[in-house]
Design a protein around this motif. Sequence first.
Motif, PDB file in Angstrom:
ATOM      1  N   LYS A  33       0.825  -1.212   0.000  1.00 35.90           N
ATOM      2  CA  LYS A  33       0.000   0.000   0.000  1.00 35.90           C
ATOM      3  C   LYS A  33       0.858   1.261   0.000  1.00 35.90           C
ATOM      4  O   LYS A  33       0.466   2.296  -0.543  1.00 35.90           O
ATOM      5  CB  LYS A  33      -0.929   0.011   1.216  1.00 35.90           C
ATOM      6  N   GLN A  34       2.030   1.187   0.607  1.00 38.28           N
ATOM      7  CA  GLN A  34       2.912   2.353   0.668  1.00 38.28           C
ATOM      8  C   GLN A  34       3.655   2.597  -0.633  1.00 38.28           C
ATOM      9  O   GLN A  34       4.210   3.670  -0.826  1.00 38.28           O
ATOM     10  CB  GLN A  34       3.921   2.172   1.812  1.00 38.28           C
ATOM     11  N   THR A  35       3.658   1.616  -1.510  1.00 38.10           N
ATOM     12  CA  THR A  35       4.410   1.766  -2.758  1.00 38.10           C
ATOM     13  C   THR A  35       3.519   1.705  -3.983  1.00 38.10           C
ATOM     14  O   THR A  35       3.955   1.365  -5.074  1.00 38.10           O
ATOM     15  CB  THR A  35       5.554   0.730  -2.837  1.00 38.10           C
ATOM     16  N   GLY A  36       2.240   2.048  -3.771  1.00 39.61           N
ATOM     17  CA  GLY A  36       1.331   2.190  -4.900  1.00 39.61           C
ATOM     18  C   GLY A  36       0.799   0.894  -5.468  1.00 39.61           C
ATOM     19  O   GLY A  36       0.322   0.859  -6.601  1.00 39.61           O
TER      20      GLY A  36
ATOM     21  N   THR B 226      -4.332   4.073   6.940  1.00 39.46           N
ATOM     22  CA  THR B 226      -4.006   4.723   5.661  1.00 39.46           C
ATOM     23  C   THR B 226      -2.525   5.084   5.619  1.00 39.46           C
ATOM     24  O   THR B 226      -2.014   5.721   6.547  1.00 39.46           O
ATOM     25  CB  THR B 226      -4.844   5.993   5.478  1.00 39.46           C
ATOM     26  N   PRO B 227      -1.813   4.715   4.566  1.00 33.71           N
ATOM     27  CA  PRO B 227      -0.375   5.019   4.487  1.00 33.71           C
ATOM     28  C   PRO B 227      -0.117   6.524   4.453  1.00 33.71           C
ATOM     29  O   PRO B 227      -0.881   7.286   3.859  1.00 33.71           O
ATOM     30  CB  PRO B 227       0.052   4.371   3.168  1.00 33.71           C
TER      31      PRO B 227
ATOM     32  N   LYS C 210       3.867   7.438  -0.171  1.00 31.89           N
ATOM     33  CA  LYS C 210       3.394   6.875  -1.429  1.00 31.89           C
ATOM     34  C   LYS C 210       4.541   6.842  -2.436  1.00 31.89           C
ATOM     35  O   LYS C 210       5.550   7.541  -2.283  1.00 31.89           O
ATOM     36  CB  LYS C 210       2.250   7.719  -1.997  1.00 31.89           C
ATOM     37  N   ARG C 211       4.360   6.043  -3.459  1.00 34.97           N
ATOM     38  CA  ARG C 211       5.277   6.056  -4.601  1.00 34.97           C
ATOM     39  C   ARG C 211       4.736   7.034  -5.627  1.00 34.97           C
ATOM     40  O   ARG C 211       3.548   7.044  -5.931  1.00 34.97           O
ATOM     41  CB  ARG C 211       5.410   4.657  -5.213  1.00 34.97           C
ATOM     42  N   CYS C 212       5.615   7.875  -6.152  1.00 35.21           N
ATOM     43  CA  CYS C 212       5.182   8.838  -7.162  1.00 35.21           C
ATOM     44  C   CYS C 212       6.182   8.852  -8.319  1.00 35.21           C
ATOM     45  O   CYS C 212       7.303   8.351  -8.205  1.00 35.21           O
ATOM     46  CB  CYS C 212       5.033  10.243  -6.568  1.00 35.21           C
TER      47      CYS C 212
ATOM     48  N   ILE D 222       9.680   7.416  -3.251  1.00 36.52           N
ATOM     49  CA  ILE D 222       8.787   7.242  -2.104  1.00 36.52           C
ATOM     50  C   ILE D 222       8.808   8.552  -1.331  1.00 36.52           C
ATOM     51  O   ILE D 222       9.870   8.999  -0.871  1.00 36.52           O
ATOM     52  CB  ILE D 222       9.248   6.086  -1.195  1.00 36.52           C
TER      53      ILE D 222
ATOM     54  N   LYS E 230       2.913  11.632   1.599  1.00 34.19           N
ATOM     55  CA  LYS E 230       1.718  11.655   0.757  1.00 34.19           C
ATOM     56  C   LYS E 230       1.139  13.056   0.580  1.00 34.19           C
ATOM     57  O   LYS E 230       0.763  13.457  -0.517  1.00 34.19           O
ATOM     58  CB  LYS E 230       0.660  10.726   1.355  1.00 34.19           C
TER      59      LYS E 230
END
Length: 360
Positions: A252-255, A278-279, A282-284, A327, A330
């Motif tokens: 969930k933390q890496t999309g 909820t993380p 995030k990965r962007c 990473i 968010k």
Amino acid sequence: MERKTPLYDCHVELGGKIVPFAGYLLPVQYATGVIAEHMAVRKQAGLFDVSHMGEILLSGPAAFDNVQMLLTNDLSDMEDGQVKYSPMCNDNGGVVDDLIVYRIHSDCYMMVVNAANHDKDAKWISSHLFGDVKFEDLSDTIGQIALQGPQSEAILEKLCAKEDIPPKYYTFTKNVDVAGCTCILSRTGYTGEEGFELYCSAEDTVKLWNSLLEAGKENGLIPCGLGARDTLRLEAGMPLYGHEMNDEITPKQTGLGMFVKMDKADFIGKKAMEEMGTPSIKRCGLKITGRGIARENCPVYIGEKLIGHTTSGTHCPFLGGAYAMAIVEKEPAPLGTEVEVEIRGKRVTAEVVKMQFYKR
């Protein structure tokens, strides 16, 4: 000591630049170079040796219950001949590996794991089995070749019956005769392009490789190495284990939340992810707008605030620019946000953009 795939001598004969990777000796590129190999896959076709990947078979009455518990994705709606992608988590929700799973039939599943994680995965899977299930590590008996690019299907049609080619993405056909070699033929890949992965016996791998290269000559098919495999997957926004995910980062933390089915009755890591909520990271995707190429572990800033770090980065040949994945926290990094990436001690501007960077 590094191992050799069945195609090692072929790579040497073709002028491949051999490097150690995940315990194997593999070509990073050929004389054509990474950019030419990358562009061949985007425009014609490329051939990759992926025989270093691991294949683990679970069979028996409890095979389904075991893969359903081991993997975060829901396999209950799979049919024979279907393929699914899934993370496999530890008790804390971190990613042991990401893999693809093949449903051979209702009591038989083949999991294809990353080469660098093969031993770890085999130990993890075998130590978490329950009920009437048989574990088989087939990795040393199987060769795997990836045929990728828009000309892939046209090349295959020269070597096998058209009706044996799987019609849909993430489906496969088994016992297919390709140039006299019995294969699992899978419409899958790691390049963001149309393509196939072929599994055959280790003994048939050289014959299959040479047959594909010969059949694909007039279609522009060339052999490709690890370098192009990495630039292609990054350009397509595909994560790589050890970069975008590891034993500490949850899917969930890496999309990869879409591959985590929290409505399943249970799976390893579910409880930990429920407790995390909820993380906050995030990965962007980042498009480098300044001068420089970000690699992994470059700090990412908004103003003077450190918000994260890059996980992968390179120059993307087809797109003609430098891109990276990161990473980050968010909240402060929606699409369009301007950030700075520290590359070799110098801040370089970048923009948060949508992944995947390239879409066919």
